[in-house]
Design a protein around this motif. Structure first.
Motif, PDB file in Angstrom:
ATOM      1  N   ILE A   1       0.836  -1.202   0.000  1.00 46.68           N
ATOM      2  CA  ILE A   1       0.000   0.000   0.000  1.00 46.68           C
ATOM      3  C   ILE A   1       0.875   1.258   0.000  1.00 46.68           C
ATOM      4  N   PHE A   2       1.926   1.257   0.797  1.00 48.45           N
ATOM      5  CA  PHE A   2       2.841   2.417   0.805  1.00 48.45           C
ATOM      6  C   PHE A   2       3.510   2.602  -0.550  1.00 48.45           C
ATOM      7  N   ALA A   3       3.938   1.507  -1.169  1.00 49.52           N
ATOM      8  CA  ALA A   3       4.593   1.604  -2.476  1.00 49.52           C
ATOM      9  C   ALA A   3       3.653   2.233  -3.488  1.00 49.52           C
ATOM     10  N   LEU A   4       2.395   1.849  -3.444  1.00 46.44           N
ATOM     11  CA  LEU A   4       1.412   2.435  -4.352  1.00 46.44           C
ATOM     12  C   LEU A   4       1.159   3.900  -4.010  1.00 46.44           C
ATOM     13  N   ALA A   5       1.004   4.175  -2.730  1.00 47.67           N
ATOM     14  CA  ALA A   5       0.685   5.543  -2.300  1.00 47.67           C
ATOM     15  C   ALA A   5       1.764   6.531  -2.719  1.00 47.67           C
ATOM     16  N   PHE A   6       3.010   6.096  -2.695  1.00 47.18           N
ATOM     17  CA  PHE A   6       4.107   7.007  -3.019  1.00 47.18           C
ATOM     18  C   PHE A   6       4.689   6.794  -4.410  1.00 47.18           C
ATOM     19  N   GLY A   7       4.162   5.795  -5.142  1.00 50.88           N
ATOM     20  CA  GLY A   7       4.771   5.476  -6.425  1.00 50.88           C
ATOM     21  C   GLY A   7       3.917   5.684  -7.655  1.00 50.88           C
ATOM     22  N   VAL A   8       2.609   5.774  -7.507  1.00 53.76           N
ATOM     23  CA  VAL A   8       1.774   5.890  -8.702  1.00 53.76           C
ATOM     24  C   VAL A   8       1.725   7.325  -9.209  1.00 53.76           C
ATOM     25  N   THR A   9       1.650   7.428 -10.506  1.00 54.09           N
ATOM     26  CA  THR A   9       1.469   8.720 -11.170  1.00 54.09           C
ATOM     27  C   THR A   9       0.389   8.535 -12.223  1.00 54.09           C
ATOM     28  N   ASP A  10      -0.055   9.604 -12.825  1.00 58.48           N
ATOM     29  CA  ASP A  10      -1.066   9.502 -13.871  1.00 58.48           C
ATOM     30  C   ASP A  10      -0.545   8.635 -15.020  1.00 58.48           C
ATOM     31  N   GLN A  11      -1.445   7.871 -15.599  1.00 55.12           N
ATOM     32  CA  GLN A  11      -1.176   7.017 -16.753  1.00 55.12           C
ATOM     33  C   GLN A  11      -0.030   6.036 -16.520  1.00 55.12           C
ATOM     34  N   CYS A  12       0.053   5.498 -15.320  1.00 50.75           N
ATOM     35  CA  CYS A  12       1.101   4.506 -15.039  1.00 50.75           C
ATOM     36  C   CYS A  12       0.518   3.097 -15.100  1.00 50.75           C
ATOM     37  N   THR A  13       1.396   2.149 -15.235  1.00 51.17           N
ATOM     38  CA  THR A  13       1.015   0.749 -15.176  1.00 51.17           C
ATOM     39  C   THR A  13       1.754   0.133 -14.000  1.00 51.17           C
ATOM     40  N   VAL A  14       0.992  -0.435 -13.077  1.00 48.89           N
ATOM     41  CA  VAL A  14       1.568  -1.077 -11.899  1.00 48.89           C
ATOM     42  C   VAL A  14       1.550  -2.584 -12.143  1.00 48.89           C
ATOM     43  N   LEU A  15       2.692  -3.214 -12.029  1.00 49.27           N
ATOM     44  CA  LEU A  15       2.814  -4.663 -12.174  1.00 49.27           C
ATOM     45  C   LEU A  15       2.996  -5.265 -10.783  1.00 49.27           C
ATOM     46  N   PHE A  16       2.191  -6.244 -10.448  1.00 49.52           N
ATOM     47  CA  PHE A  16       2.263  -6.850  -9.121  1.00 49.52           C
ATOM     48  C   PHE A  16       2.223  -8.362  -9.277  1.00 49.52           C
ATOM     49  N   ASP A  17       3.269  -9.010  -8.828  1.00 52.66           N
ATOM     50  CA  ASP A  17       3.372 -10.457  -8.934  1.00 52.66           C
ATOM     51  C   ASP A  17       2.982 -11.112  -7.613  1.00 52.66           C
ATOM     52  N   GLU A  18       1.947 -11.900  -7.634  1.00 46.62           N
ATOM     53  CA  GLU A  18       1.482 -12.702  -6.514  1.00 46.62           C
ATOM     54  C   GLU A  18       1.332 -11.918  -5.208  1.00 46.62           C
ATOM     55  N   PRO A  19       0.376 -11.000  -5.166  1.00 46.46           N
ATOM     56  CA  PRO A  19       0.173 -10.225  -3.948  1.00 46.46           C
ATOM     57  C   PRO A  19      -0.286 -11.081  -2.768  1.00 46.46           C
ATOM     58  N   GLU A  20      -0.695 -12.303  -3.030  1.00 43.39           N
ATOM     59  CA  GLU A  20      -1.196 -13.175  -1.969  1.00 43.39           C
ATOM     60  C   GLU A  20      -0.125 -13.735  -1.056  1.00 43.39           C
ATOM     61  N   ASN A  21       1.141 -13.608  -1.436  1.00 43.38           N
ATOM     62  CA  ASN A  21       2.216 -14.211  -0.648  1.00 43.38           C
ATOM     63  C   ASN A  21       2.163 -13.746   0.803  1.00 43.38           C
ATOM     64  N   SER A  22       2.087 -14.695   1.707  1.00 46.83           N
ATOM     65  CA  SER A  22       2.070 -14.500   3.160  1.00 46.83           C
ATOM     66  C   SER A  22       0.814 -13.816   3.691  1.00 46.83           C
ATOM     67  N   LEU A  23      -0.182 -13.591   2.850  1.00 43.23           N
ATOM     68  CA  LEU A  23      -1.371 -12.887   3.314  1.00 43.23           C
ATOM     69  C   LEU A  23      -2.422 -13.842   3.884  1.00 43.23           C
ATOM     70  N   HIS A  24      -3.052 -13.414   4.944  1.00 43.12           N
ATOM     71  CA  HIS A  24      -4.202 -14.111   5.511  1.00 43.12           C
ATOM     72  C   HIS A  24      -5.283 -14.169   4.426  1.00 43.12           C
ATOM     73  N   PRO A  25      -6.075 -15.234   4.353  1.00 38.92           N
ATOM     74  CA  PRO A  25      -7.111 -15.320   3.322  1.00 38.92           C
ATOM     75  C   PRO A  25      -8.045 -14.115   3.273  1.00 38.92           C
ATOM     76  N   LYS A  26      -8.384 -13.539   4.406  1.00 37.64           N
ATOM     77  CA  LYS A  26      -9.262 -12.368   4.416  1.00 37.64           C
ATOM     78  C   LYS A  26      -8.601 -11.198   3.676  1.00 37.64           C
ATOM     79  N   TRP A  27      -7.294 -11.059   3.852  1.00 34.72           N
ATOM     80  CA  TRP A  27      -6.576  -9.971   3.172  1.00 34.72           C
ATOM     81  C   TRP A  27      -6.419 -10.266   1.691  1.00 34.72           C
ATOM     82  N   GLN A  28      -6.257 -11.547   1.340  1.00 37.13           N
ATOM     83  CA  GLN A  28      -6.180 -11.905  -0.077  1.00 37.13           C
ATOM     84  C   GLN A  28      -7.451 -11.481  -0.797  1.00 37.13           C
ATOM     85  N   ALA A  29      -8.579 -11.650  -0.114  1.00 38.43           N
ATOM     86  CA  ALA A  29      -9.866 -11.321  -0.723  1.00 38.43           C
ATOM     87  C   ALA A  29     -10.067  -9.817  -0.901  1.00 38.43           C
TER      88      ALA A  29
END
Length: 179
Positions: free
Chosen positions: A19-47
């Motif tokens: 969330i911090f990386a997105l908050a401080f890294g996104v700009t207009d017309q950007c493409t964010v690539l995220f590989d397997e955000p589920e790693n180490s996440l509780h199922p509720k957070w995955q959802a």
């Protein structure tokens, strides 16, 4: 009370840092690539991680894209349908509009990943059909053979500890006896 980043579990740290990386890294017309955000996440957070990431990106930027590679049915089912597309690398369809938001994990596993679960409705129904047909196997063995064929064509992997394991093995034994 105040926590240090290192006081968090690995899943909590991954979520916060994403969330911090997105908050401080996104700009207009950007493409964010995220590989397997589920790693180490509780199922509720995955959802909910997709919803949270997309909400943050769309609030902080204009005309941006979020591209996620995942194997988690919970991440997939947490992706709102309107602007979500799926690319299945095992076929040549290209990008297709997703229609998986809010679906149960078993539904996503079957429709998106081609996996049938021992808890999916189609598997449980197939087992029940076999049991029903087995009651009349003396009068109609073909009905049982057909039901068992449907069950075993689902190609579900089961552990010996599964509550349905012995039932499925008994169906297999009866099918072999009839063959």
């Amino acid at each position: 009370h105040e926590l240090e980043l290192m006081d968090l579990s690995s899943g909590e740290r991954n979520y916060v840092l994403s969330i911090f990386a997105l908050a401080f890294g996104v700009t207009d017309q950007c493409t964010v690539l995220f590989d397997e955000p589920e790693n180490s996440l509780h199922p509720k957070w995955q959802a909910r991680i997709m919803r949270d990431m997309w909400q943050l990106i769309s609030t902080l930027s204009v005309d941006s894209q979020l591209v996620v590679a995942t194997h988690s049915p919970l991440v997939v089912s947490g992706s709102v349908n309107n602007d979500t597309y799926v690319l299945d690398l095992t076929n040549e369809k290209g990008w297709t509009r997703a229609n998986l938001y809010g679906n149960a994990a078993d539904v996503v596993l079957k429709r998106q990943f081609g996996l049938e679960s021992p808890r999916s409705m189609s598997f449980v129904t197939a087992v029940q059909d076999c049991v029903d047909a087995l009651l009349l196997v003396g009068k109609n063995p073909d009905r049982f053979r057909a039901a068992a064929g449907t069950l075993f064509n689902l190609d579900v992997s089961m552990d010996i500890d599964d509550p349905l394991y012995q039932t499925v093995e008994d169906i297999r034994t009866e099918l072999e006896r009839l063959t």
